[in-house]
Design a protein around this motif. Structure first.
Motif, mmCIF file in Angstrom:
data_model
loop_
_atom_site.group_PDB
_atom_site.id
_atom_site.type_symbol
_atom_site.label_atom_id
_atom_site.label_comp_id
_atom_site.label_asym_id
_atom_site.label_seq_id
_atom_site.Cartn_x
_atom_site.Cartn_y
_atom_site.Cartn_z
ATOM 1 N N TRP A 25 61.514 14.436 62.315
ATOM 2 C CA TRP A 25 60.412 13.871 61.520
ATOM 3 C C TRP A 25 60.328 14.570 60.162
ATOM 4 C CZ3 TRP A 25 55.800 16.533 60.165
ATOM 5 C CH2 TRP A 25 54.829 15.749 59.529
ATOM 6 N N LEU A 26 60.491 15.870 60.138
ATOM 7 C CA LEU A 26 60.474 16.618 58.886
ATOM 8 C C LEU A 26 61.639 16.207 57.984
ATOM 9 C CD1 LEU A 26 59.605 20.132 60.336
ATOM 10 C CD2 LEU A 26 58.165 18.820 58.779
ATOM 11 N N LYS A 27 62.777 15.961 58.594
ATOM 12 C CA LYS A 27 63.971 15.583 57.839
ATOM 13 C C LYS A 27 63.816 14.201 57.195
ATOM 14 C CE LYS A 27 69.005 15.191 58.492
ATOM 15 N NZ LYS A 27 70.090 15.240 59.509
ATOM 16 N N ALA A 28 63.002 13.347 57.799
ATOM 17 C CA ALA A 28 62.873 11.958 57.345
ATOM 18 C C ALA A 28 62.199 11.835 55.983
ATOM 19 C CB ALA A 28 62.097 11.148 58.383
ATOM 20 N N ASN A 29 61.390 12.828 55.602
ATOM 21 C CA ASN A 29 60.654 12.731 54.342
ATOM 22 C C ASN A 29 60.428 14.144 53.792
ATOM 23 O OD1 ASN A 29 58.539 12.518 52.353
ATOM 24 N ND2 ASN A 29 57.997 10.524 53.207
ATOM 25 N N PRO A 30 60.840 14.415 52.556
ATOM 26 C CA PRO A 30 60.689 15.769 52.000
ATOM 27 C C PRO A 30 59.243 16.190 51.812
ATOM 28 C CG PRO A 30 61.427 14.229 50.303
ATOM 29 C CD PRO A 30 61.510 13.500 51.610
ATOM 30 N N HIS A 31 58.293 15.238 51.932
ATOM 31 C CA HIS A 31 56.882 15.568 51.788
ATOM 32 C C HIS A 31 56.221 15.891 53.126
ATOM 33 C CE1 HIS A 31 56.872 13.018 47.862
ATOM 34 N NE2 HIS A 31 57.309 14.242 47.661
ATOM 35 N N HIS A 32 56.919 15.683 54.225
ATOM 36 C CA HIS A 32 56.362 16.004 55.535
ATOM 37 C C HIS A 32 56.285 17.519 55.725
ATOM 38 C CE1 HIS A 32 57.571 11.880 57.465
ATOM 39 N NE2 HIS A 32 56.570 11.786 56.608
ATOM 40 N N ALA A 33 55.236 17.966 56.410
ATOM 41 C CA ALA A 33 55.103 19.400 56.693
ATOM 42 C C ALA A 33 54.410 19.591 58.037
ATOM 43 C CB ALA A 33 54.312 20.094 55.591
ATOM 44 N N LEU A 34 54.757 20.685 58.700
ATOM 45 C CA LEU A 34 54.168 21.060 59.991
ATOM 46 C C LEU A 34 53.520 22.430 59.849
ATOM 47 C CD1 LEU A 34 53.785 20.892 63.114
ATOM 48 C CD2 LEU A 34 56.086 21.872 63.324
ATOM 49 N N VAL A 35 52.248 22.516 60.241
ATOM 50 C CA VAL A 35 51.527 23.787 60.210
ATOM 51 C C VAL A 35 51.121 24.126 61.645
ATOM 52 C CG1 VAL A 35 49.595 25.090 59.253
ATOM 53 C CG2 VAL A 35 50.640 23.241 57.916
ATOM 54 N N ILE A 36 51.628 25.251 62.138
ATOM 55 C CA ILE A 36 51.370 25.662 63.520
ATOM 56 C C ILE A 36 50.247 26.699 63.533
ATOM 57 C CG2 ILE A 36 52.350 26.756 65.572
ATOM 58 C CD1 ILE A 36 55.097 25.690 64.616
ATOM 59 N N LEU A 37 49.204 26.412 64.293
ATOM 60 C CA LEU A 37 48.039 27.285 64.393
ATOM 61 C C LEU A 37 48.036 27.952 65.763
ATOM 62 C CD1 LEU A 37 45.424 24.701 63.052
ATOM 63 C CD2 LEU A 37 46.852 26.254 61.715
ATOM 64 N N GLU A 38 47.908 29.255 65.780
ATOM 65 C CA GLU A 38 47.929 29.978 67.054
ATOM 66 C C GLU A 38 46.909 31.118 67.011
ATOM 67 O OE1 GLU A 38 48.034 30.636 70.406
ATOM 68 O OE2 GLU A 38 49.813 29.362 70.132
ATOM 69 N N ASP A 39 46.214 31.324 68.113
ATOM 70 C CA ASP A 39 45.226 32.403 68.164
ATOM 71 C C ASP A 39 45.536 33.431 69.257
ATOM 72 O OD1 ASP A 39 44.629 30.680 70.240
ATOM 73 O OD2 ASP A 39 42.677 30.070 69.439
ATOM 74 N N ARG A 40 46.796 33.420 69.761
ATOM 75 C CA ARG A 40 47.211 34.386 70.784
ATOM 76 C C ARG A 40 48.530 35.044 70.376
ATOM 77 N NH1 ARG A 40 43.898 31.106 73.047
ATOM 78 N NH2 ARG A 40 42.654 31.797 74.836
ATOM 79 N N LEU A 41 48.478 36.337 70.175
ATOM 80 C CA LEU A 41 49.682 37.070 69.769
ATOM 81 C C LEU A 41 50.784 36.997 70.810
ATOM 82 C CD1 LEU A 41 48.318 40.322 68.078
ATOM 83 C CD2 LEU A 41 49.716 38.544 67.008
ATOM 84 N N GLU A 42 50.400 36.967 72.100
ATOM 85 C CA GLU A 42 51.423 36.951 73.140
ATOM 86 C C GLU A 42 52.287 35.697 73.074
ATOM 87 O OE1 GLU A 42 47.502 35.898 75.404
ATOM 88 O OE2 GLU A 42 48.135 36.942 73.589
ATOM 89 N N VAL A 43 51.725 34.619 72.528
ATOM 90 C CA VAL A 43 52.512 33.389 72.391
ATOM 91 C C VAL A 43 53.584 33.569 71.321
ATOM 92 C CG1 VAL A 43 52.424 30.934 71.822
ATOM 93 C CG2 VAL A 43 50.622 31.945 73.231
ATOM 94 N N PHE A 44 53.218 34.187 70.178
ATOM 95 C CA PHE A 44 54.226 34.485 69.159
ATOM 96 C C PHE A 44 55.331 35.358 69.751
ATOM 97 C CE2 PHE A 44 50.756 33.557 66.069
ATOM 98 C CZ PHE A 44 51.446 32.683 65.251
ATOM 99 N N SER A 45 54.917 36.353 70.518
ATOM 100 C CA SER A 45 55.885 37.280 71.097
ATOM 101 C C SER A 45 56.854 36.568 72.035
ATOM 102 C CB SER A 45 55.132 38.385 71.860
ATOM 103 O OG SER A 45 56.002 39.389 72.289
ATOM 104 N N ALA A 46 56.336 35.687 72.868
ATOM 105 C CA ALA A 46 57.195 34.929 73.785
ATOM 106 C C ALA A 46 58.118 33.988 73.017
ATOM 107 C CB ALA A 46 56.335 34.147 74.773
ATOM 108 N N PHE A 47 57.572 33.318 72.002
ATOM 109 C CA PHE A 47 58.363 32.383 71.183
ATOM 110 C C PHE A 47 59.569 33.074 70.549
ATOM 111 C CE2 PHE A 47 58.807 31.213 66.615
ATOM 112 C CZ PHE A 47 59.518 30.032 66.769
ATOM 113 N N LEU A 48 59.376 34.293 70.094
ATOM 114 C CA LEU A 48 60.455 35.009 69.406
ATOM 115 C C LEU A 48 61.614 35.366 70.325
ATOM 116 C CD1 LEU A 48 58.344 37.314 67.063
ATOM 117 C CD2 LEU A 48 59.766 35.370 66.388
ATOM 118 N N GLN A 49 61.422 35.206 71.632
ATOM 119 C CA GLN A 49 62.515 35.493 72.571
ATOM 120 C C GLN A 49 63.426 34.279 72.792
ATOM 121 O OE1 GLN A 49 62.482 38.746 73.433
ATOM 122 N NE2 GLN A 49 60.589 38.778 72.225
ATOM 123 N N THR A 50 63.039 33.118 72.259
ATOM 124 C CA THR A 50 63.814 31.904 72.507
ATOM 125 C C THR A 50 65.008 31.804 71.564
ATOM 126 O OG1 THR A 50 62.523 30.552 70.956
ATOM 127 C CG2 THR A 50 61.699 30.708 73.221
#
Length: 616
Positions: free
Chosen positions: A95-120
């Motif tokens: 979807w982002l590739k389809a239009n240069p004006h598209h943007a995704l903003v990810i909102l997170e309020d738990r640090l442990e989720v960032f930590s888990a994500f970085l292991q992928t």
């Protein structure tokens, strides 16, 4: 326990999101359990969420359910509450590739989720995407501030606020609040951005209407002239039709104010308002107002108004100084000595309608009480307007169901009587803007006499018949009073000084256009010969300094750079190292895009100014 960042994903994350990465240094990875499910998909267990897994048993099916919620053709910006393990973000890369004006903003309020994500394994790909942004909101009390920043940084017409499936389940009420708040703030931010980035689109109206100033009276000279006289703010909602017979009886008991399409609705029902108001810069305003038969009524206007409307009007014209015309309007007023107190300064930034300005005007005039009638702010009975505005109201309602802009999306709410109805986000904003304004004036009584639609928070309902009986006992010759007041007002705007100002601005615009063209040529020369060269080059800096000192820059296009900077926040630099070839190349490309936009706007301004000067 302090954490060591050693993985490549974590190093890249440090570069892109140093503020979040800093917090992660002191976070223990024992706050989640990472595991492989079904032998092929990684998941994580969060003890902080009652040992819930971040994703369902079939992550691929969960992602498919998420993708089906997206209106891909009509969405420019997606907010995703809940990062999870990055599977949703990964699925959105197409979807982002389809239009240069598209943007995704990810909102997170738990640090442990960032930590888990970085292991992928896919974390690095997601982090490196220039139009995927991360925000960490560390506490509920910080969400409001975060939303303000996000709305400013990411203006968009078409926005969707979605969530991780787990968060939809556990935090449904919080998500609902986030969704409404983000969409509301983005609507206001987008309106400001558009006017700042495309100032030339309103300029034709503003200049055309500026030429009418010598014929107009200054509405701001009427401050306090209707002290303690009842005023009725009429809206064009469907319930207005139920009030017209009573309004006819009240012609000499209350000052009737009508804005935009309401003028047509009232006049076609035999009610002539004492003041008409019009501000909308679009042709739709002309289409609605041309159906009016109140063409002898004083029309209060702002310079941004769609100028063809004046061809439908024979009554006195009142210039309303309200500060909504931008820097050029303010410059004209200052140079012509139009310095009376502005009307509408007490409104908040969500007050985007002529109705809200009418309330501010009634307060400015000293009116008390102030009554709302036909201000439905909803599709009462499935209709948008009262009779007399548009021929096919049902057709218009059907069109709203297909609307893609965030402010015009249909929402289901309960009306003032507790019945379900459809409304729009911009109407909810309007109701709350009016409510916020009424709280600033505890000495003024506000009454909602509308027979349908949304309630206005804090404003009690009283029927119009009761208003007539209880608050409108005295009689006034309003049309005579208004005529007498207008006769005493001078706008202090003569045609010759105005012509001199237009000539001065025309000359400045010509010089600025030439300077801008020279700057673009210089930037293009640098880009073709040595794109990694710094743009802090002598001649480039000199031209920029010359441009920003011109009146044409300050009062016509000065808002473009700020708006451009906001827009470019959705596309991050590929490299953060300011000394790198890639960073300098992208900086040069951005500078070129900015000054080409300025050059385009200046050429349009110059053409409009030339045409106007010839007419003088």
């Amino acid at each position: 326990m302090e954490r060591n960042f050693v993985g490549k994903s974590e190093m890249v994350f440090w570069e892109k999101c140093p503020d979040i990465a800093f917090h992660l240094q002191f976070f223990s990875s024992s706050e989640f359990t990472f595991f492989l499910q079904n032998g092929k998909e990684y998941n994580a267990i969060l003890p902080s969420l009652e040992s819930s897994t971040l994703h369902s048993e079939s992550i691929s099916q969960e992602v498919e359910r998420f993708i089906q919620k997206i209106d891909k053709e009509h969405t420019d910006l997606i907010y995703l509450y809940g990062l999870g393990l990055g599977y949703y973000a990964l699925a959105l890369t197409e979807w982002l590739k389809a239009n240069p004006h598209h943007a995704l903003v990810i909102l997170e309020d738990r640090l442990e989720v960032f930590s888990a994500f970085l292991q992928t394994q896919h974390a690095e790909e997601i982090i490196n995407h220039p139009r995927i942004h991360f925000r960490f909101i560390s506490g509920k009390e910080l969400w409001k501030t975060a939303v303000e920043e996000l709305a400013y940084s990411f203006p968009a017409h078409k926005v969707q606020v979605l969530a991780l499936e787990l968060y939809e389940k556990h935090f449904a009420r919080h998500l609902q609040k986030i969704r409404l708040l983000l969409t509301r703030k983005t609507v206001s931010s987008q309106a400001q951005f558009v006017e700042g980035f495309y100032p030339h689109e309103l300029f034709s109206n503003i200049l055309e209407n500026t030429a009418r100033l010598p014929e107009a009276f200054l509405v701001n000279s009427l401050q306090g002239k209707f002290a303690n006289i009842p005023a009725i703010i009429c809206g064009a909602g469907p319930s207005l039709s139920l009030c017209c017979e009573v309004l006819k009886k009240m012609e000499n008991n209350a000052l009737l104010l009508a804005g935009g399409s309401t003028i047509a609705a009232l006049s076609n029902s035999g009610v002539l308002p004492h003041f008409g108001m019009a501000l909308d810069p679009n042709e739709a305003e002309y289409i609605r107002i041309k159906n009016s038969v109140a063409f002898e009524t004083p029309l209060l206007y702002g310079n941004r108004l769609f100028s063809d409307i004046f061809s439908t009007w024979n009554g006195p014209l009142g210039y309303l100084r309200s500060g909504v015309g931008g820097s050029f309007d303010s410059w004209i007023e200052e140079n012509l000595g139009i310095t009376k107190s502005s009307i509408g300064g007490d409104l908040n930034y969500e007050a985007l309608s002529v109705t809200t300005l009418a309330v501010s005007l009634a307060i400015f005039l000293g009116c008390n009480p102030i009554v709302f009638c036909g201000v439905d702010l909803a599709f009462t009975g499935g209709q948008i307007y009262a009779s007399g505005v548009l021929e096919n109201k049902k057709m218009v309602m059907d069109q709203w169901k297909k609307e893609v802009k965030s402010e015009n999306k249909l929402l289901r709410r309960k009306d003032s009587k507790g019945n379900p109805t459809y409304t729009l986000l911009k109407w909810i904003m309007e109701a709350e803007s009016i409510a916020a304004l009424t709280k600033k004036y505890p000495g003024t009584k506000f009454i909602n006499a509308s027979e349908g639609g949304l309630a206005i928070p804090g404003v009690s309902y009283v029927s119009l018949d009761e208003v007539h009986t209880l608050y409108c006992k005295d009689a006034y010759d309003f049309r005579g009073m208004i005529h007498a007041e207008i006769e005493q007002i001078e706008l202090s705007s003569k045609k010759d000084p105005l012509k001199d100002l237009i000539f001065r601005l025309k000359q400045s615009t010509k010089r600025t256009t030439s300077l801008c063209q020279a700057l673009v040529e210089e930037l293009e020369k640098v880009y073709k010969s040595d794109p990694h060269m710094s743009i802090e080059k002598g001649r480039i800096v000199f031209l920029e300094q010359e441009i920003v000192q011109e009146e044409a820059y300050m009062h016509l296009i000065g808002t473009i750079p700020g708006s451009f900077s906001r827009w470019m926040q959705r596309v991050q630099f590929s490299c953060k190292d300011k000394e790198s070839y890639l960073y300098k190349k992208e900086s040069l490309e951005r500078s070129l895009a900015l000054w080409k936009q300025c050059q385009k706007a200046l050429e349009i301004h110059e053409e409009v100014l030339e045409g106007m000067f010839v007419r003088f």
